[in-house]
Each structure stands twice: as C-alpha cells, then as structure tokens.
Design an enzyme around this catalytic site. Structure first.
Site, PDB file in Angstrom:
ATOM      1  N   GLY A 167      -8.044   1.763   6.702  1.00 41.77           N
ATOM      2  CA  GLY A 167      -7.414   0.591   7.304  1.00 41.77           C
ATOM      3  C   GLY A 167      -6.004   0.297   6.837  1.00 41.77           C
ATOM      4  O   GLY A 167      -5.510  -0.813   7.040  1.00 41.77           O
ATOM      5  N   HIS A 189      -1.905   6.557  -0.795  1.00 43.69           N
ATOM      6  CA  HIS A 189      -3.304   6.995  -0.916  1.00 43.69           C
ATOM      7  C   HIS A 189      -3.564   7.557  -2.314  1.00 43.69           C
ATOM      8  O   HIS A 189      -4.547   8.266  -2.522  1.00 43.69           O
ATOM      9  CB  HIS A 189      -3.622   8.063   0.135  1.00 43.69           C
ATOM     10  CG  HIS A 189      -3.468   7.602   1.554  1.00 43.69           C
ATOM     11  ND1 HIS A 189      -3.987   6.403   2.001  1.00 43.69           N
ATOM     12  CD2 HIS A 189      -2.857   8.175   2.624  1.00 43.69           C
ATOM     13  CE1 HIS A 189      -3.697   6.263   3.292  1.00 43.69           C
ATOM     14  NE2 HIS A 189      -3.013   7.312   3.682  1.00 43.69           N
ATOM     15  N   MET A 238      -4.048  -3.951  18.478  1.00 47.68           N
ATOM     16  CA  MET A 238      -3.288  -2.884  17.834  1.00 47.68           C
ATOM     17  C   MET A 238      -3.446  -1.563  18.584  1.00 47.68           C
ATOM     18  O   MET A 238      -2.498  -0.792  18.700  1.00 47.68           O
ATOM     19  CB  MET A 238      -3.726  -2.746  16.382  1.00 47.68           C
ATOM     20  CG  MET A 238      -3.377  -3.993  15.585  1.00 47.68           C
ATOM     21  SD  MET A 238      -3.193  -3.669  13.847  1.00 47.68           S
ATOM     22  CE  MET A 238      -1.930  -2.448  13.808  1.00 47.68           C
ATOM     23  N   TYR A 263     -12.528  -3.694   4.290  1.00 44.93           N
ATOM     24  CA  TYR A 263     -12.325  -3.498   5.732  1.00 44.93           C
ATOM     25  C   TYR A 263     -13.356  -4.288   6.540  1.00 44.93           C
ATOM     26  O   TYR A 263     -13.022  -4.974   7.517  1.00 44.93           O
ATOM     27  CB  TYR A 263     -12.439  -1.996   6.014  1.00 44.93           C
ATOM     28  CG  TYR A 263     -12.246  -1.558   7.440  1.00 44.93           C
ATOM     29  CD1 TYR A 263     -11.021  -1.045   7.865  1.00 44.93           C
ATOM     30  CD2 TYR A 263     -13.294  -1.594   8.361  1.00 44.93           C
ATOM     31  CE1 TYR A 263     -10.847  -0.600   9.168  1.00 44.93           C
ATOM     32  CE2 TYR A 263     -13.122  -1.155   9.665  1.00 44.93           C
ATOM     33  CZ  TYR A 263     -11.901  -0.665  10.060  1.00 44.93           C
ATOM     34  OH  TYR A 263     -11.730  -0.228  11.355  1.00 44.93           O
ATOM     35  N   ARG A 303     -13.107   0.785   2.501  1.00 47.44           N
ATOM     36  CA  ARG A 303     -14.008   0.782   3.657  1.00 47.44           C
ATOM     37  C   ARG A 303     -15.264   1.545   3.242  1.00 47.44           C
ATOM     38  O   ARG A 303     -15.185   2.424   2.382  1.00 47.44           O
ATOM     39  CB  ARG A 303     -13.320   1.498   4.828  1.00 47.44           C
ATOM     40  CG  ARG A 303     -14.078   1.500   6.143  1.00 47.44           C
ATOM     41  CD  ARG A 303     -13.296   2.316   7.166  1.00 47.44           C
ATOM     42  NE  ARG A 303     -13.823   2.161   8.526  1.00 47.44           N
ATOM     43  CZ  ARG A 303     -13.333   2.780   9.588  1.00 47.44           C
ATOM     44  NH1 ARG A 303     -12.300   3.602   9.455  1.00 47.44           N
ATOM     45  NH2 ARG A 303     -13.865   2.594  10.786  1.00 47.44           N
TER      46      ARG A 303
END
EC number: 2.8.2.n2
Length: 303
Positions: free
Chosen positions: A67, A118, A242, A203, A140
């Site tokens: 996300g 990340h 989105m 998330y 998530r």
C-alpha cells in the site's frame, strides 16, 4: 501526484529494461537481499549512505505491495491541504531506486520531502534516525501481499512472469523475490515500531475506516485539518478513485498497481498446503511479537 512526467518516465524506463531481462537475471544481491536490476544498482546503495535526511522528511516504509502508493497519495494530499501547494516529484520517490547522483540532486528539493522505501530498518541511512524524520511503516497481511505481488509480476506485460502461482510462492517463501522476504522485513522492523517518530499503519485498518486512518496520519505528521478536509481527502483516496486516475498518475503500470485492493483475495489462489506453510512461517517469525499482534493475522489470514 504532481510531477507525473518524472514519475512515469522512471517507470517507463524500468519497464523498458524489463523487456530484455529474463526472470533468472532480474535480481542482484546487495548485503544479502535481492533487488531488481531494472530499478536499483549497487552504486546507488553505496551512495545511499551519504544521504542527508531532514527532520521534516516523511519516510514511508513498507514491503512491496503493502500500500505504499496509497499512502504516498494520502500524504501528498495532506501536504496540499495544509500548504495549498501540490507536492512535486522531481525524482522517483522510492529512496533506493534510481542513479547514484539522485541524493545530490535531492539536496535542492523543498521541504517536506516524501521518501518511500522498501528497505529494512537497519538498511536505511543513519541520518533518518539522527535527524528524527517521521516514519510511517505500512504493513498488509502476508497472504494478500503475496497474491498482489504475484499478479503484479504476471499481469504487467513488460515485467518477467513466473510460470505459475506455485512457482512464485516457492520463491517468495525462500525470499528470492524483489526486496527479499516479507518475514525478514517484518522481523527487522518489529523492534522499532513504537519509537517516538514512528507510526504503524495497517492496510486493512485503512480499508475498514479510511477517514479515521487519514486523521491519525495527519495528527502524527503534525497537520491539523478540519473534519471536512479529512472527508474530502478520504473521498479522493478510495481505492476506486485512485484506480480511476491510475493511468494519469502512474502511466501504463497504474492499473496493475491498483488491481483489486481487496482484503481476503488470497483465498482465490492459496492451496491448503500453502496456507499451512505460511501459517507456520508466521508462527515461527512473528507469534508473540508486537507486530504479530498488530497484523491481526487470525482475522485476515485464517478461516
């Protein structure tokens, strides 16, 4: 997403490189973690150590497909709400992606800068912690993350595909995918989620109550918005909104970045043995930990 051309230009270049890259040659390893050669270089990682963070930088840390693009949009909208200035992206926002000169160029960017990453906690530049930048850590559930990651690889035409879901799952569980193992990432961040400058975001919580999540993010960043402003951002930040704009904001890859966004999509792909394997892995790595409780695994990954 304000400077669409730069953002899309980088994505298009990465996709062009991917066309000529076989899956077996997609990764290089740096300090024990595999990264995609189409987006990262060892020279950039070496230069990353020199990156100078600011106290008003906003760091968005997540494992892939958890996300980060969603949160990037929300934070951009929050900045616009308080400053009336559209957030510009003069560089691709993922900190470790790009050429080794990007950190020099970033010195000239106005504050606040949004830095997506990340990377594991201990792979981030020390200046982020020394200068007390705000860090949003997005997680998530691992099963939906796995399925989303698989579809991203296999649905985007120019990215090397896996032969099957089973093949991807095997590689994922071995940590042989871009940015390595979900569980290694989780273990690495687990001890650092309660720091003064760190905010954990789930998330699934955002999916359940987006307005409440946006309000919490705004308060953490020190942005004071009215209920009406929060509601406006919430409407603009739904998955459907989105996805509808994704081609404009993210180019050709947009519809694949915002594929479904559903909670529980893992049930369409996971077999019984795969379920058991991931349940065991979760138990081994995160049972009894602070993050393990925060992920609400029993609610989202079992049954």
């Amino acid at each position: 997403m304000a400077d669409k051309s730069k953002f899309i230009e980088y994505i298009d270049e990465a996709l062009e490189k991917s066309k000529e890259t076989a899956l077996s040659h997609l990764f290089f390893t740096y300090q024990g973690i595999p990264y995609p050669i189409t987006m990262c270089t060892s020279e950039t990682f070496q230069a990353l150590d020199t990156f100078e963070a600011r106290h008003d930088d906003i760091v968005l840390a997540s494992y892939p497909k958890c996300g980060s693009n969603w949160i990037l949009h929300i934070v951009s909208e929050l900045i616009y709400a308080v400053s009336k200035k559209k957030y510009e992206y003069p560089e691709f926002p993922v900190l470790e992606c790009g050429d080794s000169e990007k950190y020099q160029r970033m010195k000239g960017f106005p504050s606040p800068r949004i830095l997506a990453t990340h990377l594991h906690y201990d792979k981030l530049p020390g200046s982020i912690f020394k200068n007390k930048a705000k860090i949003l850590v997005i997680f998530r559930n691992p099963k939906d993350t796995a399925v989303s990651f698989f579809h991203f690889h296999n649905d985007v035409p120019d990215i090397p595909s896996y032969g099957s879901w089973d093949e991807f799952f095997r590689q994922l569980m071995k940590g042989q995918v871009s940015w390595g193992s979900y569980f290694d990432f989780a273990i690495n961040w687990n001890k650092h989620l309660d720091g003064d400058n760190v905010k954990f975001i789930l998330y699934e919580d955002l999916k359940e109550n987006l307005a409440a999540g946006i309000k919490q993010i705004a308060e953490f960043l020190g942005f004071f918005l009215t209920g009406e402003q929060i509601q406006t951002i919430s409407v603009q930040s739904t998955f459907q909104a989105m996805r509808a704009k994704s081609q404009d904001t993210h180019g050709a890859v947009g519809p694949f970045l915002f594929r479904k966004g559903e909670v529980g999509d893992w049930k369409n792909l996971f077999g019984e043995i795969q379920n058991q394997e991931m349940d065991e892995k979760f138990k081994e790595c995160l049972a009894g930990t602070s993050l393990g409780a925060k992920l609400k695994y029993e609610s989202y990954c079992q049954g």
